[in-house]
Design a protein around this motif. Sequence first.
Motif, PDB file in Angstrom:
ATOM      1  N   ARG A  17     -17.066  29.804 -25.896  1.00 50.13           N
ATOM      2  CA  ARG A  17     -16.290  30.946 -26.415  1.00 50.13           C
ATOM      3  C   ARG A  17     -15.871  30.757 -27.873  1.00 50.13           C
ATOM      4  NH1 ARG A  17     -14.782  31.030 -20.954  1.00 50.13           N
ATOM      5  NH2 ARG A  17     -12.995  29.665 -21.249  1.00 50.13           N
ATOM      6  N   LEU A  18     -16.022  29.549 -28.410  1.00 49.10           N
ATOM      7  CA  LEU A  18     -15.683  29.292 -29.815  1.00 49.10           C
ATOM      8  C   LEU A  18     -16.819  29.634 -30.765  1.00 49.10           C
ATOM      9  CD1 LEU A  18     -13.853  25.850 -29.570  1.00 49.10           C
ATOM     10  CD2 LEU A  18     -12.839  28.137 -29.637  1.00 49.10           C
ATOM     11  N   ASP A  20     -19.223  31.132 -33.276  1.00 54.29           N
ATOM     12  CA  ASP A  20     -19.087  32.190 -34.273  1.00 54.29           C
ATOM     13  C   ASP A  20     -20.059  31.852 -35.394  1.00 54.29           C
ATOM     14  OD1 ASP A  20     -18.114  33.605 -36.683  1.00 54.29           O
ATOM     15  OD2 ASP A  20     -16.453  34.181 -35.378  1.00 54.29           O
ATOM     16  N   CYS A  26     -16.349  22.969 -35.636  1.00 53.64           N
ATOM     17  CA  CYS A  26     -15.625  23.181 -34.385  1.00 53.64           C
ATOM     18  C   CYS A  26     -14.945  21.860 -34.044  1.00 53.64           C
ATOM     19  CB  CYS A  26     -16.585  23.588 -33.286  1.00 53.64           C
ATOM     20  SG  CYS A  26     -15.810  23.703 -31.664  1.00 53.64           S
ATOM     21  N   LEU A  66      -4.464  30.877 -35.897  1.00 49.31           N
ATOM     22  CA  LEU A  66      -5.491  31.735 -36.484  1.00 49.31           C
ATOM     23  C   LEU A  66      -5.088  32.203 -37.878  1.00 49.31           C
ATOM     24  CD1 LEU A  66      -6.437  33.845 -33.344  1.00 49.31           C
ATOM     25  CD2 LEU A  66      -7.936  32.242 -34.536  1.00 49.31           C
ATOM     26  N   ARG A  73     -11.734  31.266 -34.311  1.00 45.75           N
ATOM     27  CA  ARG A  73     -11.418  31.363 -32.881  1.00 45.75           C
ATOM     28  C   ARG A  73     -10.595  30.152 -32.466  1.00 45.75           C
ATOM     29  NH1 ARG A  73     -16.038  34.776 -30.224  1.00 45.75           N
ATOM     30  NH2 ARG A  73     -16.973  35.556 -32.127  1.00 45.75           N
ATOM     31  N   GLU A  75      -8.729  28.459 -28.685  1.00 51.83           N
ATOM     32  CA  GLU A  75      -8.528  28.562 -27.243  1.00 51.83           C
ATOM     33  C   GLU A  75      -7.793  27.326 -26.756  1.00 51.83           C
ATOM     34  OE1 GLU A  75     -11.020  29.232 -23.117  1.00 51.83           O
ATOM     35  OE2 GLU A  75     -11.872  29.888 -25.017  1.00 51.83           O
ATOM     36  N   SER A  95     -12.676  26.976 -33.960  1.00 49.59           N
ATOM     37  CA  SER A  95     -13.823  27.025 -34.865  1.00 49.59           C
ATOM     38  C   SER A  95     -13.347  27.641 -36.167  1.00 49.59           C
ATOM     39  CB  SER A  95     -14.978  27.822 -34.252  1.00 49.59           C
ATOM     40  OG  SER A  95     -14.576  29.127 -33.904  1.00 49.59           O
TER      41      SER A  95
END
Length: 151
Positions: A17-18, A20, A26, A66, A73, A75, A95
Amino acid sequence: MFRLSHGPIDAGACRARLNDPRAGGCVVFEGVVRDENEGRAVLRLEYEGYESVAVKEGEAVLREALEKFLVMRAECVHRVGTLEIGDMAVWVGVSAAHRGAAFDACRYIIDAIKHRLPIWKKEHYAEGDSGWVNCQTPASTGARKHSGEKR
């Protein structure tokens, strides 16, 4: 995205999900249950959380990261329930375009989560006793405080 998990954390799904295309870096932190704390043998941990407040405050922490670190991103997933030695207790990932921002944001998130969220940890020791540790009730939650806690 912040959430509490009652089962094992799927680090691969979190990491995915990170993704991009603008991200050049990351950074991931995985906190696992270790077998000792302050010279005492630990058998397992229990985590309890005040879910509605933890999720709300966890989301706020991620939004702050953020904005402050210009990451694309972010999480975080924190386990609750009984965890054995080696189980993953918390996963944080970010990320960003550049590695410096990713490292800084990841550290900010884990430190803020540990300090601000109503999540309590109970250690079970080899001697047969147990104790709540690192239990600090955020003033804004009004959540309960465990007896015998220390910071």
